[in-house]
Every structure is written in structure tokens, then in C-alpha cells.
Design a protein around this motif. Structure first.
Motif, short mmCIF file in Angstrom:
data_model
loop_
_atom_site.label_atom_id
_atom_site.label_comp_id
_atom_site.label_asym_id
_atom_site.label_seq_id
_atom_site.Cartn_x
_atom_site.Cartn_y
_atom_site.Cartn_z
N MET A 133 40.07 51.50 62.07
CA MET A 133 40.71 52.29 61.01
C MET A 133 41.28 53.59 61.57
SD MET A 133 40.88 50.78 58.16
CE MET A 133 40.12 49.73 56.95
N GLU A 134 40.60 54.18 62.53
CA GLU A 134 41.06 55.43 63.12
C GLU A 134 42.12 55.22 64.21
OE1 GLU A 134 37.47 57.28 64.52
OE2 GLU A 134 36.75 57.66 62.48
N GLY A 135 42.09 54.06 64.88
CA GLY A 135 42.97 53.87 66.04
C GLY A 135 44.20 53.02 65.83
N CYS A 136 44.23 52.21 64.78
CA CYS A 136 45.38 51.32 64.57
C CYS A 136 46.53 52.11 63.94
CB CYS A 136 44.98 50.15 63.67
SG CYS A 136 46.34 48.99 63.38
N GLN A 137 47.69 52.03 64.53
CA GLN A 137 48.86 52.79 64.05
C GLN A 137 49.59 52.10 62.92
OE1 GLN A 137 51.35 53.40 67.47
NE2 GLN A 137 49.74 54.36 68.65
N HIS A 138 49.27 50.85 62.62
CA HIS A 138 49.98 50.07 61.62
C HIS A 138 49.25 50.11 60.29
CE1 HIS A 138 52.46 48.58 64.89
NE2 HIS A 138 51.34 48.33 65.55
N ALA A 139 49.81 50.80 59.31
CA ALA A 139 49.15 50.96 58.01
C ALA A 139 48.87 49.60 57.36
CB ALA A 139 50.01 51.82 57.08
N TRP A 140 49.81 48.66 57.50
CA TRP A 140 49.61 47.37 56.85
C TRP A 140 48.46 46.59 57.48
CZ3 TRP A 140 50.72 42.37 58.82
CH2 TRP A 140 51.32 42.34 60.08
N MET A 141 48.22 46.78 58.77
CA MET A 141 47.08 46.12 59.41
C MET A 141 45.77 46.77 58.96
SD MET A 141 48.24 45.16 63.25
CE MET A 141 49.61 44.04 63.54
N ARG A 142 45.78 48.09 58.78
CA ARG A 142 44.58 48.77 58.27
C ARG A 142 44.28 48.30 56.85
NH1 ARG A 142 47.25 53.20 60.53
NH2 ARG A 142 47.62 54.06 58.44
N GLU A 143 45.32 48.11 56.04
CA GLU A 143 45.13 47.61 54.67
C GLU A 143 44.53 46.20 54.69
OE1 GLU A 143 48.83 47.92 52.52
OE2 GLU A 143 48.95 50.07 52.92
N ALA A 144 45.00 45.35 55.60
CA ALA A 144 44.45 44.00 55.72
C ALA A 144 42.98 44.06 56.13
CB ALA A 144 45.26 43.18 56.72
N LEU A 145 42.65 44.96 57.05
CA LEU A 145 41.26 45.13 57.48
C LEU A 145 40.41 45.61 56.31
CD1 LEU A 145 39.02 45.11 59.55
CD2 LEU A 145 39.83 47.35 60.34
N LYS A 146 40.92 46.53 55.52
CA LYS A 146 40.17 47.00 54.34
C LYS A 146 39.89 45.85 53.39
CE LYS A 146 40.12 50.39 50.60
NZ LYS A 146 39.19 49.57 49.89
N GLU A 147 40.86 44.96 53.19
CA GLU A 147 40.66 43.79 52.34
C GLU A 147 39.54 42.90 52.91
OE1 GLU A 147 40.86 40.95 49.37
OE2 GLU A 147 41.68 42.98 49.36
N LEU A 148 39.54 42.69 54.22
CA LEU A 148 38.48 41.90 54.84
C LEU A 148 37.12 42.56 54.64
CD1 LEU A 148 37.43 39.57 56.60
CD2 LEU A 148 38.03 40.94 58.61
N VAL A 149 37.05 43.86 54.85
CA VAL A 149 35.79 44.60 54.68
C VAL A 149 35.30 44.50 53.24
CG1 VAL A 149 34.78 46.92 54.70
CG2 VAL A 149 36.19 46.15 56.62
N ASP A 150 36.21 44.65 52.28
CA ASP A 150 35.84 44.55 50.86
C ASP A 150 35.30 43.16 50.53
OD1 ASP A 150 36.65 47.17 50.56
OD2 ASP A 150 38.51 46.68 49.49
N ARG A 151 35.95 42.13 51.04
CA ARG A 151 35.46 40.75 50.81
C ARG A 151 34.08 40.55 51.41
NH1 ARG A 151 40.36 36.52 52.06
NH2 ARG A 151 41.86 37.39 50.58
N HIS A 152 33.91 41.05 52.64
CA HIS A 152 32.63 40.91 53.32
C HIS A 152 31.53 41.63 52.53
CE1 HIS A 152 29.75 40.44 56.54
NE2 HIS A 152 29.56 41.75 56.55
N ALA A 153 31.81 42.82 52.03
CA ALA A 153 30.83 43.59 51.26
C ALA A 153 30.43 42.83 49.98
CB ALA A 153 31.39 44.96 50.90
N LYS A 154 31.38 42.19 49.34
CA LYS A 154 31.07 41.40 48.13
C LYS A 154 30.15 40.23 48.47
CE LYS A 154 35.21 42.50 45.49
NZ LYS A 154 36.51 42.01 45.02
N LEU A 155 30.44 39.57 49.59
CA LEU A 155 29.59 38.45 50.02
C LEU A 155 28.18 38.94 50.36
CD1 LEU A 155 31.99 36.37 52.29
CD2 LEU A 155 31.05 35.70 50.08
N GLN A 156 28.09 40.07 51.04
CA GLN A 156 26.79 40.62 51.43
C GLN A 156 25.97 41.01 50.20
OE1 GLN A 156 26.75 39.48 54.64
NE2 GLN A 156 25.62 41.31 55.16
N SER A 157 26.64 41.59 49.19
CA SER A 157 25.90 42.02 48.00
C SER A 157 25.45 40.82 47.15
CB SER A 157 26.74 42.98 47.17
OG SER A 157 27.85 42.31 46.61
N ALA A 158 26.12 39.69 47.33
CA ALA A 158 25.74 38.49 46.58
C ALA A 158 24.52 37.80 47.19
CB ALA A 158 26.92 37.52 46.51
N LEU A 159 24.19 38.16 48.41
CA LEU A 159 23.05 37.51 49.10
C LEU A 159 21.72 38.07 48.66
CD1 LEU A 159 24.46 37.18 52.72
CD2 LEU A 159 24.33 35.42 50.95
#
Length: 159
Positions: A133-159
Motif C-alpha cells: 500500500m505504501e510502495g505501489c505507485q498505481h492507485a488502481w492496483m492499491r484499490e484492487a489490493l484493498k478489495e482482496l484484503v476486505d474479502r479476506h477479512a470477511k472470510l476470517q470473521s466468518a470462521l
């Protein structure tokens, strides 16, 4: 041992009827650490700098997730399983005066190769989500990573 070669050329590329630019498909290669946190694999540009995810043109003879897996193999030397697309982003090409459409997939890494097609022109590095998040210069790639992190957090909280 089979020799892996990266595809080259643009004759099979798909172009967006909306923007006229290329349709690009990529992925975020990741692992889930023992503590449940994500670790992601980033690559350098071919010029040897930057922090980005594998991506490239979607070709007419492959599905989107096939293209994402191909790019991961060619550019980062990893294989894995793709999940549901993270989203669609529009971004301006730095080299050409065109707007590209970029689709990103999560790719859970199952195999990391010692040799891969673009290993001479790219470095690969495992990093924390925060580092990317701090090192990637491409905003759209950071947004995609945020989406992955959000999905992962939802899965973790469901466990």
C-alpha cells in the motif's frame, strides 16, 4: 524440463470498444500466513524498479482467468488458483495516450518456480499488505489490493 517462454506481440490482444485501449488482465498473488495475515507477491517493472502486480494483455484465445494465471507465470514465476474477479479499473497508459481497462483477480499461490520467462528482467518480492500500500505507485492496483484484503477479512470473521 520444459522451457517456458513469454508470449509477445499484440496481434492477439483484445481492445475495449468503450475506450479503444487494450484490455489488461492481472492478478494479486498471495499467501495466507500462519497468523491469518496476507502476504502478497509484487514484481518490478521490466526497467527494474517499482512495485506492481503481474498483468498484461488479454488475448483472444484465452479466458480472463487463464490470462491472469499466464501473466503470473510469465512475470512472477508463480502458479496458483484464481478467485472471483476483484473488479474493473480504468487507467491511463504511461506509454501510450490510451485508457486501458484492467481486470484483477486474486491468485492464491500454490507453486513458486525457480526459473520463469521474465526472471532476467523482473524482480519478485513477497511483502506485507502495508508495504505494498505504501510502495505501489498505481492507485488502481492499491484499490484492487484493498478489495482482496476486505474479502479476506470477511472470510476470517466468518470462521
Amino acid at each position: 524440463m520444459a522451457v517456458l517462454v513469454a508470449r509477445q506481440g499484440r496481434e492477439l490482444q483484445r481492445y475495449s470498444p468503450r475506450t479503444g485501449g487494450r484490455i489488461v488482465v492481472g492478478c494479486i498473488p498471495y499467501l495466507v500466513r500462519d497468523d491469518g495475515e496476507l502476504e502478497v507477491l509484487v514484481i518490478s517493472s521490466q526497467k527494474g524498479h517499482g512495485m506492481m502486480f503481474p498483468k498484461g494483455g488479454w488475448e483472444v484465445d484465452e479466458s480472463m482467468d487463464d490470462a491472469a494465471r499466464r501473466e503470473a507465470l510469465e512475470e512472477a514465476g508463480v502458479r496458483g488458483d484464481t478467485g472471483v474477479v476483484l473488479g474493473l479499473w480504468h487507467y491511463q497508459s504511461r506509454r501510450y495516450q490510451q485508457t486501458y481497462e484492467g481486470y484483477m483477480f486474486p491468485l492464491r499461490v500454490t507453486d513458486q518456480l525457480g526459473q520463469w520467462p521474465e526472471m532476467a528482467s523482473r524482480k519478485r518480492t513477497w511483502a506485507s499488505v502495508q508495504e505494498v500500500m505504501e510502495g505501489c505507485q498505481h492507485a488502481w492496483m492499491r484499490e484492487a489490493l484493498k478489495e482482496l484484503v476486505d474479502r479476506h477479512a470477511k472470510l476470517q470473521s466468518a470462521l
